[in-house]
Enzyme design. Structure first.
Site, PDB file in Angstrom:
ATOM      1  N   ILE A  72       0.836  -1.213   0.000  1.00 44.28           N
ATOM      2  CA  ILE A  72       0.000   0.000   0.000  1.00 44.28           C
ATOM      3  C   ILE A  72       0.865   1.255   0.000  1.00 44.28           C
ATOM      4  CG2 ILE A  72      -1.917   1.193   1.121  1.00 44.28           C
ATOM      5  CD1 ILE A  72      -2.638  -1.523   2.450  1.00 44.28           C
TER       6      ILE A  72
ATOM      7  N   ASN B  89     -14.507 -15.951   0.087  1.00 42.56           N
ATOM      8  CA  ASN B  89     -13.201 -16.263  -0.520  1.00 42.56           C
ATOM      9  C   ASN B  89     -13.325 -17.145  -1.756  1.00 42.56           C
ATOM     10  OD1 ASN B  89     -11.891 -14.800   1.459  1.00 42.56           O
ATOM     11  ND2 ASN B  89     -11.622 -16.586   2.795  1.00 42.56           N
TER      12      ASN B  89
ATOM     13  N   TYR C 175      -8.862 -21.961   2.742  1.00 40.87           N
ATOM     14  CA  TYR C 175      -9.021 -22.343   4.146  1.00 40.87           C
ATOM     15  C   TYR C 175     -10.483 -22.692   4.465  1.00 40.87           C
ATOM     16  CZ  TYR C 175      -4.482 -19.965   4.873  1.00 40.87           C
ATOM     17  OH  TYR C 175      -3.173 -19.565   4.813  1.00 40.87           O
TER      18      TYR C 175
ATOM     19  N   THR D 267      12.035  -5.488   5.055  1.00 41.69           N
ATOM     20  CA  THR D 267      11.845  -6.848   5.551  1.00 41.69           C
ATOM     21  C   THR D 267      11.586  -7.755   4.341  1.00 41.69           C
ATOM     22  OG1 THR D 267       9.446  -6.719   5.695  1.00 41.69           O
ATOM     23  CG2 THR D 267      10.705  -5.891   7.603  1.00 41.69           C
TER      24      THR D 267
ATOM     25  N   TYR E  43      -1.740 -10.721  14.818  1.00 38.00           N
ATOM     26  CA  TYR E  43      -1.615  -9.536  13.951  1.00 38.00           C
ATOM     27  C   TYR E  43      -2.605  -8.447  14.357  1.00 38.00           C
ATOM     28  CZ  TYR E  43      -2.696  -6.523   9.948  1.00 38.00           C
ATOM     29  OH  TYR E  43      -2.962  -5.436   9.154  1.00 38.00           O
TER      30      TYR E  43
ATOM     31  N   PRO F 140      -6.263 -21.088  12.216  1.00 31.53           N
ATOM     32  CA  PRO F 140      -6.809 -20.994  13.581  1.00 31.53           C
ATOM     33  C   PRO F 140      -7.339 -19.578  13.855  1.00 31.53           C
ATOM     34  CG  PRO F 140      -4.552 -21.854  13.606  1.00 31.53           C
ATOM     35  CD  PRO F 140      -4.829 -21.404  12.202  1.00 31.53           C
TER      36      PRO F 140
ATOM     37  N   THR G 151      -6.445  -1.172  10.488  1.00 30.36           N
ATOM     38  CA  THR G 151      -7.175  -2.191   9.728  1.00 30.36           C
ATOM     39  C   THR G 151      -8.534  -2.502  10.356  1.00 30.36           C
ATOM     40  OG1 THR G 151      -7.146  -4.576   9.251  1.00 30.36           O
ATOM     41  CG2 THR G 151      -5.742  -3.861  11.022  1.00 30.36           C
ATOM     42  N   ASP G 152      -9.451  -2.986   9.533  1.00 31.44           N
ATOM     43  CA  ASP G 152     -10.763  -3.429  10.055  1.00 31.44           C
ATOM     44  C   ASP G 152     -10.622  -4.624  10.995  1.00 31.44           C
ATOM     45  OD1 ASP G 152     -10.091  -5.336   8.098  1.00 31.44           O
ATOM     46  OD2 ASP G 152     -12.014  -5.221   7.034  1.00 31.44           O
ATOM     47  N   GLU G 153      -9.468  -5.332  10.911  1.00 30.27           N
ATOM     48  CA  GLU G 153      -9.327  -6.564  11.695  1.00 30.27           C
ATOM     49  C   GLU G 153      -9.286  -6.297  13.194  1.00 30.27           C
ATOM     50  OE1 GLU G 153      -6.740  -9.516   9.998  1.00 30.27           O
ATOM     51  OE2 GLU G 153      -6.878  -8.602   8.024  1.00 30.27           O
TER      52      GLU G 153
ATOM     53  N   SER H 158      -1.918  -6.852  17.662  1.00 31.47           N
ATOM     54  CA  SER H 158      -0.802  -5.893  17.655  1.00 31.47           C
ATOM     55  C   SER H 158      -1.234  -4.575  17.004  1.00 31.47           C
ATOM     56  CB  SER H 158       0.426  -6.480  16.954  1.00 31.47           C
ATOM     57  OG  SER H 158       0.212  -6.611  15.563  1.00 31.47           O
ATOM     58  N   LYS H 159      -2.079  -4.650  15.978  1.00 31.11           N
ATOM     59  CA  LYS H 159      -2.577  -3.416  15.347  1.00 31.11           C
ATOM     60  C   LYS H 159      -3.506  -2.668  16.307  1.00 31.11           C
ATOM     61  CE  LYS H 159      -2.025  -2.132  11.611  1.00 31.11           C
ATOM     62  NZ  LYS H 159      -0.954  -1.261  11.023  1.00 31.11           N
TER      63      LYS H 159
ATOM     64  N   ALA I  55       4.224   1.284   7.983  1.00 25.46           N
ATOM     65  CA  ALA I  55       5.144   0.178   8.299  1.00 25.46           C
ATOM     66  C   ALA I  55       4.516  -0.773   9.305  1.00 25.46           C
ATOM     67  CB  ALA I  55       6.451   0.725   8.859  1.00 25.46           C
TER      68      ALA I  55
HETATM   69  P1  NAD Z   1       3.263  -4.971   3.411  1.00 28.32           P
HETATM   70  O1  NAD Z   1       3.547  -6.162   4.266  1.00 28.32           O
HETATM   71  O2  NAD Z   1       3.122  -5.156   1.943  1.00 28.32           O
HETATM   72  O3  NAD Z   1       4.411  -3.875   3.626  1.00 28.32           O
HETATM   73  C1  NAD Z   1       4.904  -3.527   4.888  1.00 28.32           C
HETATM   74  C2  NAD Z   1       6.141  -2.658   4.686  1.00 28.32           C
HETATM   75  O4  NAD Z   1       6.605  -2.230   5.980  1.00 28.32           O
HETATM   76  C3  NAD Z   1       7.299  -3.392   4.024  1.00 28.32           C
HETATM   77  O5  NAD Z   1       7.877  -2.584   3.020  1.00 28.32           O
HETATM   78  C4  NAD Z   1       8.286  -3.610   5.155  1.00 28.32           C
HETATM   79  O6  NAD Z   1       9.638  -3.661   4.733  1.00 28.32           O
HETATM   80  C5  NAD Z   1       8.004  -2.404   6.043  1.00 28.32           C
HETATM   81  N1  NAD Z   1       8.384  -2.617   7.450  1.00 28.32           N
HETATM   82  C6  NAD Z   1       8.066  -3.685   8.237  1.00 28.32           C
HETATM   83  N2  NAD Z   1       8.595  -3.528   9.461  1.00 28.32           N
HETATM   84  C7  NAD Z   1       9.241  -2.321   9.464  1.00 28.32           C
HETATM   85  C8  NAD Z   1       9.958  -1.591  10.451  1.00 28.32           C
HETATM   86  N3  NAD Z   1      10.141  -2.063  11.686  1.00 28.32           N
HETATM   87  N4  NAD Z   1      10.455  -0.378  10.114  1.00 28.32           N
HETATM   88  C9  NAD Z   1      10.305   0.112   8.855  1.00 28.32           C
HETATM   89  N5  NAD Z   1       9.642  -0.550   7.884  1.00 28.32           N
HETATM   90  C10 NAD Z   1       9.120  -1.750   8.180  1.00 28.32           C
HETATM   91  O7  NAD Z   1       1.979  -4.290   4.048  1.00 28.32           O
HETATM   92  P2  NAD Z   1       0.734  -3.548   3.356  1.00 28.32           P
HETATM   93  O8  NAD Z   1      -0.248  -4.554   2.923  1.00 28.32           O
HETATM   94  O9  NAD Z   1       1.245  -2.540   2.382  1.00 28.32           O
HETATM   95  O10 NAD Z   1       0.110  -2.797   4.613  1.00 28.32           O
HETATM   96  C11 NAD Z   1       0.529  -1.474   4.961  1.00 28.32           C
HETATM   97  C12 NAD Z   1      -0.239  -1.017   6.192  1.00 28.32           C
HETATM   98  O11 NAD Z   1      -1.641  -1.028   5.918  1.00 28.32           O
HETATM   99  C13 NAD Z   1      -0.044  -1.904   7.421  1.00 28.32           C
HETATM  100  O12 NAD Z   1       0.044  -1.081   8.566  1.00 28.32           O
HETATM  101  C14 NAD Z   1      -1.289  -2.759   7.458  1.00 28.32           C
HETATM  102  O13 NAD Z   1      -1.607  -3.163   8.783  1.00 28.32           O
HETATM  103  C15 NAD Z   1      -2.321  -1.788   6.904  1.00 28.32           C
HETATM  104  N6  NAD Z   1      -3.485  -2.419   6.237  1.00 28.32           N
HETATM  105  C16 NAD Z   1      -3.288  -3.339   5.247  1.00 28.32           C
HETATM  106  C17 NAD Z   1      -4.395  -3.886   4.598  1.00 28.32           C
HETATM  107  C18 NAD Z   1      -4.233  -4.886   3.474  1.00 28.32           C
HETATM  108  O14 NAD Z   1      -5.227  -5.415   2.984  1.00 28.32           O
HETATM  109  N7  NAD Z   1      -3.022  -5.167   3.003  1.00 28.32           N
HETATM  110  C19 NAD Z   1      -5.692  -3.495   4.970  1.00 28.32           C
HETATM  111  C20 NAD Z   1      -5.835  -2.541   5.984  1.00 28.32           C
HETATM  112  C21 NAD Z   1      -4.725  -1.999   6.595  1.00 28.32           C
HETATM  113  P1  TYD Z   2      -5.389 -12.649   3.624  1.00 29.69           P
HETATM  114  O1  TYD Z   2      -5.071 -12.190   2.257  1.00 29.69           O
HETATM  115  O2  TYD Z   2      -4.330 -13.354   4.415  1.00 29.69           O
HETATM  116  O3  TYD Z   2      -5.962 -11.377   4.409  1.00 29.69           O
HETATM  117  P2  TYD Z   2      -6.660 -11.283   5.881  1.00 29.69           P
HETATM  118  O4  TYD Z   2      -6.461 -12.557   6.600  1.00 29.69           O
HETATM  119  O5  TYD Z   2      -5.860 -10.168   6.489  1.00 29.69           O
HETATM  120  O6  TYD Z   2      -8.093 -10.964   5.624  1.00 29.69           O
HETATM  121  O7  TYD Z   2      -6.635 -13.631   3.548  1.00 29.69           O
HETATM  122  C1  TYD Z   2      -7.870 -13.211   2.985  1.00 29.69           C
HETATM  123  C2  TYD Z   2      -8.855 -14.329   3.144  1.00 29.69           C
HETATM  124  O8  TYD Z   2      -8.425 -15.447   2.368  1.00 29.69           O
HETATM  125  C3  TYD Z   2      -8.954 -14.834   4.588  1.00 29.69           C
HETATM  126  O9  TYD Z   2     -10.299 -15.171   4.882  1.00 29.69           O
HETATM  127  C4  TYD Z   2      -8.089 -16.083   4.602  1.00 29.69           C
HETATM  128  C5  TYD Z   2      -8.235 -16.612   3.183  1.00 29.69           C
HETATM  129  N1  TYD Z   2      -7.061 -17.341   2.668  1.00 29.69           N
HETATM  130  C6  TYD Z   2      -7.206 -18.648   2.166  1.00 29.69           C
HETATM  131  O10 TYD Z   2      -8.311 -19.207   2.141  1.00 29.69           O
HETATM  132  N2  TYD Z   2      -6.089 -19.284   1.707  1.00 29.69           N
HETATM  133  C7  TYD Z   2      -4.863 -18.725   1.731  1.00 29.69           C
HETATM  134  O11 TYD Z   2      -3.872 -19.389   1.319  1.00 29.69           O
HETATM  135  C8  TYD Z   2      -4.732 -17.388   2.240  1.00 29.69           C
HETATM  136  C9  TYD Z   2      -3.384 -16.716   2.292  1.00 29.69           C
HETATM  137  C10 TYD Z   2      -5.861 -16.730   2.686  1.00 29.69           C
END
Ligand code: NAD
Ligand code: TYD
Length: 339
Positions: A12, A251, A209, A36, A152, A276, A127-129, A155-156, A84
């Protein structure tokens, strides 16, 4: 404006930086990213080439207060957008330690440094989670009690509470955004959509899953980025804003849509041992963000998936290049245990 974006080499964050620099001529961005297993500098190679005067990459950890202070002063940073994080639920089940270090402790360190370093505003991307799980009816609102179910999301939620505390205790100008599941270009292939794309393209089995009926609300990544931008520019201090995509899907429907787009057979689908604590359903009420910020998702799911599939088809080299040894090791052990 001079912004520090953290986690900008992730999914993002990289979309946010690209979109913001393209649309705001007066903006400079410092991207602080630890690189990372999920961070990839090449995701912003085009940005590094195009914006030499307005974009700076710094490899570092949000938990490094000294570095943060230096960057705030050296670049005259006015606001932080904190993307991050450790972000994968399955990895948090396997080992929660890095989630606590970055998402909780790292956020607190960055928050303290920003406040004491004179940074005007701190936008925290959540996040919504954090709200937990829903039954078949209803949606999460900003005042829904937090009830996280995975390491996860716990922690958020911890980070959200610390950001809230900075506002309540010190009157620090913070804004929290909470968004539903994102998809689109540059998403790391551990998350559902790019993982299934990657496997289906290679004719490998697709691990779904449980019964495949868990529901997520999908938002195209640039719609989320616009929401974060609105929160940064127009959000009220101390407030939380929900964003969603108005696209709730089980899904199994997402996986079938991908298979159809790729012209691959449904016989690739395997129902495997459930995650789980797997949250059953997420759905977002984002009327507050619509009313107060003017937020509205612009993509419907069909258009978003078509663009995403096309992007992954065109960027096979990126997809392969981000699969490090650490990535393959985790995937082998996690999915090996679910078969
Ligand atoms: P991602 O895992 O793709 O990227 C995370 C980035 O953070 C990576 O570039 C990593 O190197 C960097 N990072 C990790 N630990 C770090 C540290 N200690 N210091 C500096 N950089 C560090 O994650 P994403 O999917 O782009 O998510 C970005 C943010 O949005 C997160 O906070 C996540 O909780 C939130 N979010 C994600 C989603 C989603 O669907 N992906 C939805 C809602 C909110
Ligand atoms: P994911 O992309 O890990 O996002 P989040 O758990 O943060 O919502 O998973 C999205 C949905 O897909 C979630 O309900 C778990 C499911 N899922 C599978 O069924 N198989 C998989 O291998 C993965 C990674 C996710």
């Amino acid at each position: 404006m001079r912004l520090l974006v953290t986690g900008g080499c992730g999914f993002i964050g990289s979309n946010f930086i690209r979109d913001m620099l393209a649309r705001h001529d007066d903006l400079t961005i410092v991207n602080l990213d630890a690189l990372t297993y999920a961070g990839n500098r090449q995701s912003l190679a085009d940005v590094e080439a195009a914006y030499t005067g307005r974009y700076v990459f710094v490899r570092g950890d949000i938990g490094n207060a000294e570095l943060a202070h230096y960057l705030f002063a050296a670049h005259g940073i006015e606001a932080v957008v904190n993307f991050a994080a450790e972000t994968h639920v399955d990895r948090s089940i396997s080992d929660a330690a890095p989630f606590i270090a970055t998402n909780v402790a790292g956020t607190q360190t960055l928050l303290d440094a920003a406040r004491s370093g004179g940074v005007r505003r701190f936008v925290h991307v959540s996040t919504d989670e954090v709200y937990g799980t829903l039954g078949p009816e209803g949606k999460f609102r900003e005042d829904t009690p937090l009830a996280p179910n995975s390491p996860y999301s716990a922690s958020k939620a911890g980070a959200d509470m610390l950001v809230r505390a900075a506002y309540e205790t010190y009157g620090y100008d913070t804004v929290i955004t909470r968004c539903s599941n994102n998809y689109g270009p540059y998403q790391f292939p551990e998350k559902l959509i790019p993982l299934m794309f990657s496997r289906a393209a290679a004719d490998e089995p697709l691990p779904v899953y449980g019964d495949g009926l868990n529901v997520r609300d999908w938002i195209f990544v640039t719609d989320h980025c616009r929401g974060v931008e609105l929160a940064l520019l127009k959000g009220k201090a101390g407030e939380v804003y929900n964003f969603g995509g108005d696209a709730e899907k089980p899904n199994i429907e997402v996986v079938r849509t991908l298979l159809a787009a790729l012209g691959k057979p449904e016989s690739l689908i395997r129902f495997v041992t459930d995650r789980p604590g797997h949250d059953r359903r997420y759905a977002m009420d984002f009327t507050k963000a619509a009313r107060e910020l003017g937020f509205a998702p612009s993509y419907d799911f069909a258009r978003g998936i078509a663009e995403t599939v096309q992007w992954y088809r065109d960027n096979g080299a990126w997809l392969e290049s981000v699969k490090s040894g650490a990535y393959r090791q985790f995937m082998d052990s996690w999915y090996g245990a679910r078969a």
